[in-house]
Design an enzyme around this catalytic site. Structure first.
Site, PDB file in Angstrom:
ATOM      1  N   GLN A  78      81.312  -6.739  22.608  1.00  0.00           N
ATOM      2  CA  GLN A  78      80.903  -5.947  21.454  1.00  0.00           C
ATOM      3  C   GLN A  78      81.755  -6.320  20.243  1.00  0.00           C
ATOM      4  O   GLN A  78      82.705  -5.632  19.904  1.00  0.00           O
ATOM      5  CB  GLN A  78      81.093  -4.458  21.796  1.00  0.00           C
ATOM      6  CG  GLN A  78      80.590  -3.503  20.758  1.00  0.00           C
ATOM      7  CD  GLN A  78      79.097  -3.404  20.765  1.00  0.00           C
ATOM      8  OE1 GLN A  78      78.487  -3.217  21.795  1.00  0.00           O
ATOM      9  NE2 GLN A  78      78.498  -3.521  19.604  1.00  0.00           N
ATOM     10  N   PHE A  79      81.398  -7.420  19.580  1.00  0.00           N
ATOM     11  CA  PHE A  79      82.190  -7.868  18.437  1.00  0.00           C
ATOM     12  C   PHE A  79      82.202  -6.856  17.298  1.00  0.00           C
ATOM     13  O   PHE A  79      83.130  -6.813  16.496  1.00  0.00           O
ATOM     14  CB  PHE A  79      81.716  -9.245  17.932  1.00  0.00           C
ATOM     15  CG  PHE A  79      80.479  -9.208  17.089  1.00  0.00           C
ATOM     16  CD1 PHE A  79      80.570  -9.139  15.707  1.00  0.00           C
ATOM     17  CD2 PHE A  79      79.221  -9.248  17.675  1.00  0.00           C
ATOM     18  CE1 PHE A  79      79.429  -9.116  14.917  1.00  0.00           C
ATOM     19  CE2 PHE A  79      78.086  -9.227  16.903  1.00  0.00           C
ATOM     20  CZ  PHE A  79      78.179  -9.157  15.523  1.00  0.00           C
ATOM     21  N   THR A  80      81.203  -5.981  17.237  1.00  0.00           N
ATOM     22  CA  THR A  80      81.139  -5.014  16.142  1.00  0.00           C
ATOM     23  C   THR A  80      82.253  -3.973  16.200  1.00  0.00           C
ATOM     24  O   THR A  80      82.451  -3.241  15.233  1.00  0.00           O
ATOM     25  CB  THR A  80      79.762  -4.323  16.082  1.00  0.00           C
ATOM     26  OG1 THR A  80      79.539  -3.610  17.292  1.00  0.00           O
ATOM     27  CG2 THR A  80      78.648  -5.334  15.836  1.00  0.00           C
TER      28      THR A  80
END
Length: 154
Positions: A78-80
């Site tokens: 989950q890069f966000t």
């Protein structure tokens, strides 16, 4: 590294209509990686998560870990989690590690959890995924591999 930990009764991740990871009771993890992260941070968080006592014992107290209950883990990249929304209305993802750095560390993190005897299902790194879970409690925690600075509130 940042990991959102959600205690769940069940969770699954779907890509293009196909379920690629699914668990019963355990932990749903959203995993974010930044530029400075190394295996040291991954090992710290794998150890912390495997022993995190957020499941109830016979007396109703949060005293048992995912390992203690024989639960599983669904880990989704989950890069966000490193999105910065302080300026403007569109998040900046400059703090998120590039895929060529993040993916191997994400895979190593999952391997470290498996080394602790946990069943670990995953999403597909970089894919557009649908994630579903039944959050149990609800219990949701944010873990970070770096300690907050002295000016931050614990």
């Amino acid at each position: 590294m940042r990991v959102v930990v959600q205690r769940c009764k069940e969770a699954k991740v779907t890509v293009d209509g196909t379920v690629i990871g699914s668990i019963g009771q355990g932990l749903m993890l959203l995993v974010g990686i930044t530029h400075e992260d190394t295996e040291k941070e991954a090992a710290y968080l794998a150890d912390k998560i495997a022993g995190l006592r957020i499941f109830e014992d016979d007396e109703g107290k949060m005293n048992r870990s995912v390992t203690d209950i024989g639960g599983a883990i669904l880990s989704v990249s989950q890069f966000t989690l490193y999105g910065d929304c302080r300026k403007g209305k569109r998040p900046s993802f400059i703090a998120a590690a590039r895929p060529e750095t993040a993916e191997p560390l994400y895979e190593r993190f999952n391997a470290l959890l498996r080394d602790k005897g946990l069943v670990v299902e995953t999403g597909e790194f970089g894919a557009d995924m649908d994630v579903q879970l039944t959050n149990w409690g609800p219990v949701t925690l944010m873990l970070e591999s770096q300690q907050p600075s002295k000016t931050e509130t614990p």
